[in-house]
Write an enzyme that holds these catalytic residues in place. Structure first.
Site, mmCIF file in Angstrom:
data_model
loop_
_atom_site.group_PDB
_atom_site.id
_atom_site.type_symbol
_atom_site.label_atom_id
_atom_site.label_comp_id
_atom_site.label_asym_id
_atom_site.label_seq_id
_atom_site.Cartn_x
_atom_site.Cartn_y
_atom_site.Cartn_z
ATOM 1 N N HIS A 97 33.019 39.276 42.522
ATOM 2 C CA HIS A 97 32.995 37.883 42.070
ATOM 3 C C HIS A 97 31.929 37.109 42.836
ATOM 4 O O HIS A 97 31.701 37.368 44.026
ATOM 5 C CB HIS A 97 34.347 37.212 42.290
ATOM 6 N N GLU A 114 39.509 35.552 46.661
ATOM 7 C CA GLU A 114 40.895 35.832 46.321
ATOM 8 C C GLU A 114 41.557 36.626 47.437
ATOM 9 O O GLU A 114 40.912 37.028 48.411
ATOM 10 C CB GLU A 114 40.976 36.604 45.001
ATOM 11 N N HIS A 171 35.382 45.600 44.863
ATOM 12 C CA HIS A 171 36.819 45.868 44.893
ATOM 13 C C HIS A 171 37.320 46.369 43.540
ATOM 14 O O HIS A 171 36.686 46.158 42.505
ATOM 15 C CB HIS A 171 37.599 44.619 45.298
ATOM 16 N N ARG A 191 31.476 43.313 36.345
ATOM 17 C CA ARG A 191 31.876 44.710 36.417
ATOM 18 C C ARG A 191 30.695 45.574 36.865
ATOM 19 O O ARG A 191 29.602 45.495 36.300
ATOM 20 C CB ARG A 191 32.364 45.220 35.057
#
Length: 314
Positions: A97, A114, A171, A191
């Site tokens: 991200h 996150e 991740h 992605r």
């Protein structure tokens, strides 16, 4: 009257989803491929609805826009946090991200830092957490070669583990893992690799290689170090605190009285049952409940047995 804001929220079907949101929490799910429950969200891709009290039926996005006094008169243009529960019945894509600067300039929304609390995990379950490339050039080379074994860092996980995943971190959540995710309110994902799998229409999902290389950080991620405090019937563990959010795990066995120390806070009941009392009114707490305590709640009582709660605030 001050009151907690209990929420009804949105299910997201995913290629990697399953049925654990029903099996573990009793949620009504639309299919056997449900991957995400956006439990506390004002993001336009999945808005939670208030289900009790004077704001019943109102979307959290509208409530935040029209009643900033309930959120400490926050100046953030959007409700800043998003709480999800994810059921990884299969591997999620390997992804990254962006940070706020890149996200706002390229996607028109916040970046995404996150963190993950592992609710349950099959024996031997793994995540991808970081990569081994020592430079952007090596990163691009290993991606182009598809040399995933050399590039990706895998970590075994178990229930109760916690991982801090700042923007820029490579991740992926592995098969057989149920997690609670606290994140910035963003839905931007790049992605890197999707295991060459196809969607229901037989198409490969899009990859975002150039954007991923732009935003990936070099070097292994540094996880947070949780710190626990015991006070009578409460065990409080600070899981992480950063510029975007603080996240705690509370274990309650008995009765605990609280006084407000932050403008507002978000709650997810992961296990047990009990009650919360606000302004003399009692509300039942059950596994799978999610609610917000807005700014006008200045003190409250929570009680229960084996009550496990994830708490967050900006």
């Amino acid at each position: 009257m001050a009151e907690p804001l209990f929420l009804q929220s949105v299910m997201q079907e995913k290629i990697w989803g399953g049925t654990k949101l029903r099996d573990a929490f009793g949620y009504d799910i639309p299919s056997d491929k449900v991957g995400e429950y956006w439990a506390i969200s004002a993001h336009p891709n999945g808005v939670s609805t208030i289900k009790n009290g004077r704001f019943s039926g109102q979307g959290l996005d509208k409530l935040y826009a029209e009643h900033r006094e309930l959120f400490g008169n926050s100046t953030s243009p959007v409700f800043p946090l998003l709480t999800k529960i994810l059921d990884a019945n299969d591997w999620l894509s390997v992804q990254v991200h962006p940070d706020d600067d890149y996200g706002l300039s390229h996607e028109g929304e916040l970046g995404k830092t996150e963190c993950w609390y592992i609710i349950a995990a099959d024996e031997g379950a793994e995540i991808i957490y970081g990569h081994n490339a020592q430079s952007k050039e090596e990163l691009r080379q290993l991606i182009q070669e598809g040399n995933w074994e050399q590039l990706l860092t895998k970590v075994k996980v178990k229930a109760g583990d916690f991982f801090y995943v700042p923007s820029g971190t490579m991740h992926a959540i592995g098969s057989g893992i149920l997690i609670l995710e606290t994140q910035q309110s963003s839905d931007t994902t790049y992605r890197v690799y999707d295991f060459d799998r196809k969607d229901d229409q037989g198409h490969l999902r899009d990859l975002h290689i150039d954007q991923s290389i732009d935003v990936l950080t070099i070097g292994q991620p540094a996880n947070s170090r949780p710190v626990s405090l015991h006070a009578d019937d409460l065990e409080s563990t600070l899981l992480v605190a950063n510029d975007f959010f603080a996240v705690y795990k509370w274990q309650i066995n008995g009765r605990v009285d609280f006084v407000k120390t932050v403008d507002y806070s978000l709650y997810s009941i992961l296990n047990g049952q009990g009650e919360i009392v606000v302004d003399g009114v009692s509300y039942l707490l059950r596994k799978g409940d999610h609610f917000i305590l807005p700014s006008d709640v200045t003190n409250w009582m929570m009680s229960g047995q084996d009550l496990e709660v994830i708490v967050s605030h900006p």
